[in-house]
Design a protein around this motif. Sequence first.
Motif, PDB file in Angstrom:
ATOM      1  N   ARG A 184      -5.216  -2.750  -1.431  1.00 48.32           N
ATOM      2  CA  ARG A 184      -4.354  -2.570  -2.598  1.00 48.32           C
ATOM      3  C   ARG A 184      -5.227  -2.562  -3.837  1.00 48.32           C
ATOM      4  NH1 ARG A 184       0.569  -6.552  -2.891  1.00 48.32           N
ATOM      5  NH2 ARG A 184       1.303  -5.161  -1.249  1.00 48.32           N
ATOM      6  N   ASP A 206       0.047   1.108  -0.894  1.00 44.10           N
ATOM      7  CA  ASP A 206      -0.850   0.314  -0.039  1.00 44.10           C
ATOM      8  C   ASP A 206      -1.488   1.232   1.002  1.00 44.10           C
ATOM      9  OD1 ASP A 206      -0.256  -2.081  -1.307  1.00 44.10           O
ATOM     10  OD2 ASP A 206       1.104  -2.791   0.257  1.00 44.10           O
ATOM     11  N   ARG A 226       3.973  -2.625  -0.223  1.00 45.53           N
ATOM     12  CA  ARG A 226       4.336  -1.791  -1.374  1.00 45.53           C
ATOM     13  C   ARG A 226       3.938  -0.342  -1.139  1.00 45.53           C
ATOM     14  NH1 ARG A 226       1.389  -4.864  -6.357  1.00 45.53           N
ATOM     15  NH2 ARG A 226       2.390  -6.895  -6.166  1.00 45.53           N
ATOM     16  N   THR A 227       4.597   0.552  -1.854  1.00 48.90           N
ATOM     17  CA  THR A 227       4.137   1.939  -1.834  1.00 48.90           C
ATOM     18  C   THR A 227       2.750   1.961  -2.468  1.00 48.90           C
ATOM     19  OG1 THR A 227       5.225   2.407  -3.940  1.00 48.90           O
ATOM     20  CG2 THR A 227       6.458   2.950  -1.959  1.00 48.90           C
ATOM     21  N   THR A 235       6.569  -7.914   1.499  1.00 49.42           N
ATOM     22  CA  THR A 235       5.599  -7.757   0.413  1.00 49.42           C
ATOM     23  C   THR A 235       4.797  -6.459   0.450  1.00 49.42           C
ATOM     24  OG1 THR A 235       3.976  -9.058   1.662  1.00 49.42           O
ATOM     25  CG2 THR A 235       5.333 -10.239   0.053  1.00 49.42           C
TER      26      THR A 235
END
Length: 73
Positions: free
Chosen positions: A65, A21, A18-19, A16
């Motif tokens: 995030r 973050d 992500r770029t 889970t």
Amino acid sequence: MARSPRQVAIDVMASTVRTGDEIRVGGQSMCVQDLQHVPGGAKRIKFASGDILTIAPTTTLTVLRTAEGWGRS
């Protein structure tokens, strides 16, 4: 972890992350730039600084995030 009003702290795993973050490593916030799948479900995380971190599928990290509905500024 300090956060801005637009960011929330959440727990993620290899599946889970992500770029974009932000992950704190060694007391320094690092932004995820790229992700690569590694055999066995692991992920190789490349940070904007050029550093690389490989995490196992069961590793849990706390990341910052941008909350849904808020764009990055």
